[in-house]
Structures are given as C-alpha cells and as structure tokens.
Design a protein around this motif. Sequence first.
Motif, PDB file in Angstrom:
ATOM      1  N   PHE A  41       0.877  -1.178   0.000  1.00 23.33           N
ATOM      2  CA  PHE A  41       0.000   0.000   0.000  1.00 23.33           C
ATOM      3  C   PHE A  41       0.910   1.223   0.000  1.00 23.33           C
ATOM      4  N   THR A  42       0.956   1.939  -1.106  1.00 25.81           N
ATOM      5  CA  THR A  42       1.961   2.967  -1.296  1.00 25.81           C
ATOM      6  C   THR A  42       1.481   4.044  -2.246  1.00 25.81           C
ATOM      7  N   THR A  43       2.102   5.219  -2.144  1.00 22.55           N
ATOM      8  CA  THR A  43       1.827   6.294  -3.085  1.00 22.55           C
ATOM      9  C   THR A  43       2.957   6.443  -4.102  1.00 22.55           C
ATOM     10  N   ARG A  44       3.987   5.596  -3.975  1.00 23.30           N
ATOM     11  CA  ARG A  44       5.142   5.670  -4.876  1.00 23.30           C
ATOM     12  C   ARG A  44       4.883   4.941  -6.174  1.00 23.30           C
ATOM     13  N   GLY A  45       4.978   5.655  -7.272  1.00 25.79           N
ATOM     14  CA  GLY A  45       4.744   5.028  -8.562  1.00 25.79           C
ATOM     15  C   GLY A  45       5.681   3.873  -8.846  1.00 25.79           C
ATOM     16  N   ALA A  46       6.901   3.965  -8.361  1.00 23.97           N
ATOM     17  CA  ALA A  46       7.893   2.930  -8.618  1.00 23.97           C
ATOM     18  C   ALA A  46       7.513   1.588  -7.995  1.00 23.97           C
ATOM     19  N   ASP A  47       6.598   1.598  -7.042  1.00 23.52           N
ATOM     20  CA  ASP A  47       6.193   0.362  -6.369  1.00 23.52           C
ATOM     21  C   ASP A  47       5.033  -0.332  -7.073  1.00 23.52           C
ATOM     22  N   TYR A  48       4.490   0.287  -8.093  1.00 25.15           N
ATOM     23  CA  TYR A  48       3.366  -0.295  -8.812  1.00 25.15           C
ATOM     24  C   TYR A  48       3.883  -1.179  -9.945  1.00 25.15           C
ATOM     25  N   SER A  49       3.288  -2.369 -10.038  1.00 26.17           N
ATOM     26  CA  SER A  49       3.852  -3.393 -10.920  1.00 26.17           C
ATOM     27  C   SER A  49       3.320  -3.327 -12.345  1.00 26.17           C
ATOM     28  N   TYR A  50       2.053  -3.054 -12.495  1.00 28.85           N
ATOM     29  CA  TYR A  50       1.425  -3.050 -13.807  1.00 28.85           C
ATOM     30  C   TYR A  50       0.610  -1.766 -13.971  1.00 28.85           C
ATOM     31  N   TRP A  51       0.582  -1.302 -15.220  1.00 24.65           N
ATOM     32  CA  TRP A  51      -0.073  -0.051 -15.543  1.00 24.65           C
ATOM     33  C   TRP A  51      -0.999  -0.237 -16.735  1.00 24.65           C
ATOM     34  N   GLY A  52      -2.066   0.561 -16.739  1.00 23.54           N
ATOM     35  CA  GLY A  52      -2.912   0.617 -17.909  1.00 23.54           C
ATOM     36  C   GLY A  52      -2.340   1.556 -18.952  1.00 23.54           C
ATOM     37  N   GLN A  53      -3.060   1.687 -20.066  1.00 19.50           N
ATOM     38  CA  GLN A  53      -2.602   2.529 -21.163  1.00 19.50           C
ATOM     39  C   GLN A  53      -2.949   3.994 -20.954  1.00 19.50           C
ATOM     40  N   GLY A  54      -3.872   4.273 -20.065  1.00 23.32           N
ATOM     41  CA  GLY A  54      -4.230   5.647 -19.758  1.00 23.32           C
ATOM     42  C   GLY A  54      -5.462   6.127 -20.489  1.00 23.32           C
ATOM     43  N   THR A  55      -6.099   7.126 -19.922  1.00 19.29           N
ATOM     44  CA  THR A  55      -7.243   7.774 -20.537  1.00 19.29           C
ATOM     45  C   THR A  55      -7.094   9.283 -20.370  1.00 19.29           C
ATOM     46  N   GLN A  56      -7.356  10.011 -21.433  1.00 20.42           N
ATOM     47  CA  GLN A  56      -7.132  11.453 -21.440  1.00 20.42           C
ATOM     48  C   GLN A  56      -8.294  12.178 -20.771  1.00 20.42           C
ATOM     49  N   VAL A  57      -7.947  13.079 -19.872  1.00 19.52           N
ATOM     50  CA  VAL A  57      -8.916  13.981 -19.255  1.00 19.52           C
ATOM     51  C   VAL A  57      -8.505  15.397 -19.594  1.00 19.52           C
ATOM     52  N   THR A  58      -9.413  16.147 -20.185  1.00 18.98           N
ATOM     53  CA  THR A  58      -9.141  17.535 -20.546  1.00 18.98           C
ATOM     54  C   THR A  58     -10.215  18.417 -19.920  1.00 18.98           C
TER      55      THR A  58
END
Length: 122
Positions: free
Chosen positions: A102-119
Amino acid sequence: QVQLVESGGGLVQAGGSLRLSCAASGYTFSNYHMGWFRQAPGQEREFVATMNWSGSNTAYADSVKGRFTISRDNAKNTVYLQMNSLKPEDTAVYYCALSYPFTTRGADYSYWGQGTQVTVSS
C-alpha cells in the motif's frame, strides 16, 4: 496476463465531473492495492489516489483531496475515480496501476494501464 484498461476520460468544463473506470483481468484483483496516477504534458507522472485491497484504506494527493474519490468493486474487478469540481490543472492522462504494498510511490506499482485522457477547459 495482467491487463488494466481505463475508460471514462473526455473533455469537460471547469467545475464539471467525470468518473474514470479501470477494468482489471489476469490476476486476483482483490489481492492487490490499486492506484491512480496522472501525467500532464511536459510533466512527470504524479500520484493521485490509492485504495487498499479491501477498500478500507485510501490516500490522496493534496491537490485532489476533497474533490476526487477512489473506490473499487472487487466483484467486478474494477477500480473507479470519481472526479468532481474539475480544474484546468487536472488536465492529464490518467493511469490506473496495481501494487502489492500500500503505497503512493509510482515505482512500487507493478502493472499499468494505457491511460485515458482527461481535458478540463476553462
């Protein structure tokens, strides 16, 4: 294999709301903590919110506290980010990710999605 697929992004006026979803597959969703991050053009990726595996604990960036709410539905293998009172500075690509600690550090996250744009327009 692990897949995280974000949806729900789009164009909204300042003061408006959006709800992002992240559908997970390929692993036992309820065993992992989930987080949301964002990256604006020319800026580094930054932490937005995280929720532990059971939904009993959350953490938020100061910039979104009181406006954004993270939630999860373990039965649907989905994590959400409700974004209210949006500001132009919230404009970014939003990513969901999974983590064992349980962390706020991005480096500790193992898998990521492709992202979604918010404007957010002013």
